[in-house]
Design a protein around this motif. Structure first.
Motif, PDB file in Angstrom:
ATOM      1  N   LYS A 121       0.841  -1.191   0.000  1.00 14.07           N
ATOM      2  CA  LYS A 121       0.000   0.000   0.000  1.00 14.07           C
ATOM      3  C   LYS A 121       0.881   1.249   0.000  1.00 14.07           C
ATOM      4  O   LYS A 121       2.025   1.207   0.452  1.00 14.07           O
ATOM      5  N   LYS A 122       0.294   2.315  -0.479  1.00 15.98           N
ATOM      6  CA  LYS A 122       0.917   3.621  -0.319  1.00 15.98           C
ATOM      7  C   LYS A 122       0.015   4.442   0.586  1.00 15.98           C
ATOM      8  O   LYS A 122      -1.195   4.529   0.355  1.00 15.98           O
ATOM      9  N   LEU A 150       5.417   3.917   1.650  1.00 18.91           N
ATOM     10  CA  LEU A 150       5.114   2.617   1.055  1.00 18.91           C
ATOM     11  C   LEU A 150       5.204   1.573   2.166  1.00 18.91           C
ATOM     12  O   LEU A 150       6.165   1.573   2.934  1.00 18.91           O
ATOM     13  N   VAL A 173      -1.157  -0.484  -4.360  1.00 18.19           N
ATOM     14  CA  VAL A 173      -0.003  -0.314  -5.239  1.00 18.19           C
ATOM     15  C   VAL A 173       0.129  -1.553  -6.098  1.00 18.19           C
ATOM     16  O   VAL A 173       0.014  -2.663  -5.601  1.00 18.19           O
ATOM     17  N   VAL A 178       6.206  -2.287  -6.900  1.00 10.04           N
ATOM     18  CA  VAL A 178       7.285  -1.433  -6.387  1.00 10.04           C
ATOM     19  C   VAL A 178       8.613  -2.036  -6.830  1.00 10.04           C
ATOM     20  O   VAL A 178       8.785  -3.253  -6.780  1.00 10.04           O
ATOM     21  N   THR A 238       7.232   3.121  -8.284  1.00 11.03           N
ATOM     22  CA  THR A 238       5.961   2.541  -7.848  1.00 11.03           C
ATOM     23  C   THR A 238       4.971   2.653  -8.992  1.00 11.03           C
ATOM     24  O   THR A 238       4.948   3.654  -9.703  1.00 11.03           O
ATOM     25  N   PHE A 274       0.876   2.382 -10.094  1.00  7.13           N
ATOM     26  CA  PHE A 274      -0.500   2.387  -9.592  1.00  7.13           C
ATOM     27  C   PHE A 274      -1.479   2.186 -10.733  1.00  7.13           C
ATOM     28  O   PHE A 274      -1.229   2.628 -11.858  1.00  7.13           O
TER      29      PHE A 274
END
Ligand SMILES: Nc1ncnc2c1ncn2[C@@H]1O[C@H](COP(=O)(O)OP(=O)(O)O)[C@@H](O)[C@H]1O
Ligand SMILES: Nc1ncnc2c1ncn2[C@@H]1O[C@H](COP(=O)(O)OP(=O)(O)O)[C@@H](O)[C@H]1O
Ligand SMILES: Nc1ncnc2c1ncn2[C@@H]1O[C@H](COP(=O)(O)OP(=O)(O)O)[C@@H](O)[C@H]1O
Lengths: 112, 420, 420, 420, 112, 112
Positions: free
Chosen positions: A2-3, A64, A96, A99, E92, E94
């Motif tokens: 997740k961000k 992050l 997200v 990464v 990253t 999305f």
């Protein structure tokens, strides 16, 4: 993964940073942003005219995190960033897709 | 010579001294404005040190090297270390025909001395190692500058030959310019300036600082040139004020016009350098010119500036962030030669003396500066590392930032609503 | 005394007056550079008001308190409110033995007076309430400063005792420094400066502004010390120029060296304060020293600066954003004592007078300033609220920003490609 | 007249010249501080050009228009192009009764001349086309200013009528102010200033620059007023120093008080303008006033400033970014009238002359400036396009940025931890 | 459609920009950000006190891209932005719900 | 819940802000960004060399909104932010996992 984007007050930055460090968040990205909204900005006078700057300077933290860390990060920010007055800000969580760590090209969870 | 006239003369010389002092702030501001933000502390630091080092070394040995009072018509003389004021009237009213005292003489000349090193400081900005620069400046100002100064002002061989340099187009400005040239040849350009893709301009970080510097330099030049009359002689000093001002003004117009023709734009940095070019240009003959001759000299100096800047920067690929070589070296040469072309002394004979005089001084200075810088290069090194250059000298050499700020005072650019 | 000499003398005293005036810009720039961005308007506002208040109160009463012309050898005198120019030559050529006129006397002294309050302004920056400060400055400059000034310069008891203070190491600088010390003790440190986690440095927001300030102060000091000769006596004034310049230069080198030894870095703020330390140090004996004595005094003053700054800041935890206590108090004391150690008057007897003289002045000033500030503290309050401090005094006290900008002019940091 | 006195006089006049010169830096800084960041290069460019153009045109024709030496008591005279120094003593000691030389006369007056155009430059900032402004300034300074100047200082009809204007409250400041008024009427307000939603203030981008400018203007005013004595007469010049300083100080206090009463805040820009208002106000009668009269004139001038600013800005909707009309026009008028109200010449008769004298000068100047600007408007145009105004004149007219920077030196606002 | 956020070193900006241009990325948005983390910041001395700025200035690039471009964009940044030293940054990716081009009101893939 | 990111011209900010206010958007966050792309930047001359700044200053608005508001917000920005010239910018919409109001700890829709 997740961000987490948190908009906080300038004056709470040190507390939030320390709270994050305590739960093991070692990296984040910081941005200077301006919050527009109903909260009153600063009243400025210049050469006899008064006006309202309708924003307040805020900081945005981008973090992050692994899914299982999200809750504790949100908690940490909530408790360290809160003054109880209007304008404390918001925390937003996004999904997200991917990464990658540039240095090692590691992907996914290892890259955080 | 009566006491009152002596006093009036000396008052003027001291005021001129203070005005020359403020030129050091002019240089500091100008150079700070023309470098990048990340190298601002460094240039301010250097300029604070140069004036200090300059004054002290001039006290210890420079003054007595430049005005040895021995070996007239020669190349070198030295009257010993330290200052010693002649007793009684010999250091006072009789010291310089009632123009000024021994102390005034020293301090006025001392303010000049540091100028030459300051000129170098701008040219080598943003990449030279601090300690190497400080050593260079110390030696340059305490040995090289006084020796060539002695040739003319210390009654040396150039004085005997009839060379004329009223206030130092050659002895101060071209000397500083030659030093700068030697230094930047050995130092090389700033990282990223000359790339395979082309030449990248690196704009200075504050035009207001640069403009403040230029106005202060002009202000100080009233003392630099006006004080070089070496008395308060009303007609002579006031003529120098007129020629100096008009040359500066004409320099601005010359640079304005030339840079508009060349680049089709109104470049402030060129106009500012044009003012300085005009001032440097008139300096050798400020007491010899009519107003219109002063305007001609200044206008040509100003017009030369954009051409010189582009030549150094693009053709010769000599990287000089503040344009010191164009302003001080090129216009210093021009001003020296102009004495043979315009004004009371104009003539082929004079032009010839002016030419070989300025070249002799230039040759000595360039050789000295090149040798000294080369020595430093092969010993302690003269250039910061690539990484230090990228981070900026402020952090790399000083652990400081020019515009430091704690996070809680970040102030976003303001935005306002209409009046309530 | 002939008219021409009188005129030359008076010209110099007026030029000196203008130079002392520009020191107020020097202080304003220096202090503005050393505070945070968010408190810049506030410090500029205070410094604009101080010079104005200083001139007006000195006109109303200060001048006649400091130079009462009565009670010679005493502690206090007052010649009545307002200014009254003696008729005819008594206010002109005969007023001061042909040195200057009555008006010159007043305006030169008036420019000095405001300096003491300006010194305080820097030390209390970033947290004092504007109205409390303005009241403090008004009373301090119109009562405390002239009283101790009278003790020496107004022919009071210290003058009788043989105390020497040429241009005010004690009477101006240490007085300002004691005022600053009293104020910061009562005021406390800036929020967040001394935390449980350690001492947090709060960097000033503009080193260029600070450097401009220091150069302007040096420039002004030619008038401050040079004008204190109280005539244009050529030898005396030119000696003062030499000692003042050399002490300033030595102060820079002293601070450079000491701060490098202590902190292993080249701290511009220390070198700038070192220049000021050298200037303050030489001020008490600028007319008594040889060049080498001036260098010694300046170098010691400069070397003391980093030690003093660290002592106040870290050991005593007295928060002084601009280093006013180190520069003006510590070096003011040093300069006063140096008159007993170096130069024409050196000797144990003199040293003893210098010591008790400066302590007497200090004791009175500290008590006065402490009492006054305490009174303000328990009545109207001297400190802004925590929240105001955090927002910055510019917005809190002035509803202004130092670098205001409308959104449509936000300019991103430039980025450039190679030349096309 | 002996040589020593002549020399002392001339030294003072030259120092005054240098001080008036530095006022151009004062104006440049002040105006740069009061405009938006995106128009900073433009205002610096204009101010660098104005002083240059002013000096050159004054040399070519202005001086001989203003001091024609013919047609005494009349409206116009011209002594021909260029400068010609009277031979021998006629240009020296005999030129002005031993006050100064011919060259001094020219250069002192030339420094004044450019001031009038500089005043206009601030008012029209941020929207005028560069070429239109430069043409306007050239014609204004070389024709309009010298003609009205001749009426009084060139022994014209106003001199004959008994009109008094010591150093130019009317002849310099109101003239500049009328020019500014004519220009802003024709030019219109900055885009977005007066919207249907209300009046939007457009804050200047740097209060430190503005404050530096005001202090430098005050500093320069010692030469502007002090030099207008036209000799170094000790009592006269020192009185002028006193009245000038006290009026400036009182102007600050007046503006402080009035703006606090009106706006309930401590507005630095008002206090800075108040200092200037006090200076402009005292200028017409600086040699005629007692200290307390000077304080009264200055205080009233300062108090008028906030009222005038608000009147122009909000009632008349005349957009003047730096307040030039309030400072120079309104306080210039006030100062001229004050000669009939306070001081040695006070009286109804004098007041009447002052009134019609200043109105006559104003009428001519306004008509001239309006006509000239109108001509430019209908020919080459006087206003940049909306889009250029939005982008800022720096990029639109100069292809430059005032605070340029390459991306690799972006420096984020610092943040620090406690000391390790 | 994806949004790619890349945090890179200041000194790598030109290389990354050129690498992106080469694979046809014609538009992106740039932000000045501060990276907090274990990487050492700069040591600053002020008036005799030394302290550590615990962040380093970084640039963030935001790139909107069609799904099939994502991989090559990531590759380009990885190779151009890498120094191999700690602190090279992260990329990253999305998911994007919708993109609209303001000028033409085009939506979706055409708007990129 | 959605997050809307709009990149707009500086000169359109006031219009967009007013348009948003009209449809009831009371809060948003503003960022200074630089747009790189084919649009021509400003031509800068310095000491005789001409160069192109290859970006243009832009503003980014971040708006958190309920799903049903998204369309009208996009409309508002489209109409207020449009000049029709190249470089008007883009609007992007993202899904949001979670929003928390720091002051009240309210979550989800109530936190917006
Ligand atoms: N809907 C929103 N979209 C984007 N940013 C928002 C939104 N609501 C709030 N913010 C940001 O959060 C900051 C503070 O939030 P705010 O709602 O004012 O605090 P509180 O929740 O205490 O009332 C605002 O200045 C703004 O930057
Ligand atoms: N978990 C994270 N959340 C947000 N930003 C991060 C995170 N990790 C790294 N960053 C950003 O990336 C930058 C460099 O990444 P870093 O992890 O230090 O490099 P490396 O992967 O080479 O160790 C950091 O300064 C920070 O801005
Ligand atoms: N693919 C993209 N990724 C990220 N930002 C973009 C992208 N395309 C455009 N932008 C941003 O939007 C701004 C303006 O968009 P642009 O495409 O130039 O306008 P137009 O759609 O009118 O041609 C750019 O400066 C850039 O900041």
């Amino acid at each position: 993964m997740k961000k987490i984007e948190a908009i906080i007050r300038l004056s709470r930055f040190e507390k939030v940073r320390d709270a994050l460090a305590k739960i093991g968040v070692r990296f984040f990205t910081l941005k200077d942003v301006k919050g527009f909204g109903l909260q009153k900005g600063e009243t400025i006078t210049y050469r006899g005219s008064t006006f309202d700057s309708d924003y307040i300077a805020r900081l945005q933290l981008d973090i992050l995190a692994h899914d299982d860390m999200v809750e504790s990060i949100v908690e940490a920010i909530l408790s360290a960033g809160r003054t109880g007055e209007v304008g404390d800000g918001k925390i937003t969580v996004f999904a997200v897709d991917q990464v990658v760590r540039i240095r090692t090209q590691e992907e996914g969870a290892n890259a955080i | 010579m009566n006491e009152a006239l002596f006093t009036a003369n000396n008052v003027w010389m001291l005021v001129a001294t203070a005005l020359v002092f403020i030129m050091h702030l002019g240089f500091a501001s100008l150079e700070a404005g023309f470098v990048q933000r990340k190298n601002t502390v460094n240039i301010l630091f250097k300029n604070s040190m140069i004036i200090s080092i300059g004054l002290l070394t001039y006290c210890i040995m420079g003054f007595n090297l430049m005005y040895p009072g021995v070996n007239e018509g020669g190349f070198f003389g030295f009257a010993g270390f330290g200052l010693s004021m002649p007793e009684g009237d010999a250091g006072g009213i009789d010291y310089a025909g009632g123009g000024y005292t021994y102390w005034t003489d020293f301090i006025f000349q001392a303010m000049f001395a540091a100028t030459a090193a300051t000129i170098v400081s701008g040219a080598v900005a943003e990449r030279i190692k601090l300690n190497a620069f400080l050593i260079f400046a110390t030696v340059f100002v305490s040995i090289s500058y006084p020796i060539t100064g002695m040739w003319k002002w210390g009654a040396g061989w150039l004085e005997a030959a009839g060379f004329y340099d009223f206030a130092g187009s050659t002895l101060v400005h071209a000397v500083g310019g030659w030093g700068a040239l030697a230094a930047i040849i050995l130092l090389g350009a700033r990282k990223g300036k000359y790339t395979s893709a082309g030449i990248k301009p690196i704009p200075g970080h504050s035009m207001p600082l640069a403009a403040v510097g230029v106005f202060l330099l002009w202000f100080g030049w009233f003392g630099f040139n006006g004080g070089s009359v070496l008395s308060a002689d009303p007609v002579a000093v006031s003529l120098v004020f007129v020629t100096t001002s008009l040359a500066a003004a004409a320099g601005a117009i010359g640079a304005f016009t030339a840079s508009y023709l060349l680049f089709k734009t109104h470049d402030l940095s060129m106009v500012l350098n044009g003012v300085l070019g005009g001032l440097v240009g008139i300096t050798a003959g400020a007491d010899l010119m009519t107003p219109f001759e002063a305007i001609a000299i200044g206008a040509i100096a100003g017009a030369v500036i954009p051409v010189a800047v582009v030549t150094f920067d693009r053709r010769l690929k000599l990287d000089d962030p503040v344009g010191a070589t164009s302003v001080h070296l090129v216009c210093g040469l021009w001003g020296t030669l102009a004495v043979g072309i315009f004004g009371a002394k104009a003539g082929l004979g004079q032009l010839w003396v002016q030419l070989y005089g300025t070249l002799a001084v230039g040759a000595f200075t360039f050789a000295f500066a090149f040798g000294l810088m080369y020595l430093l290069k092969v010993t302690i090194g003269i250039r910061v590392t690539e990484e230090e250059e990228e981070r900026g000298l402020d952090v790399a050499e000083h652990d400081m930032k020019a515009y430091g700020e704690s996070i809680s005072s970040i102030e976003p650019a303001g935005y306002e609503l209409a009046v309530k």
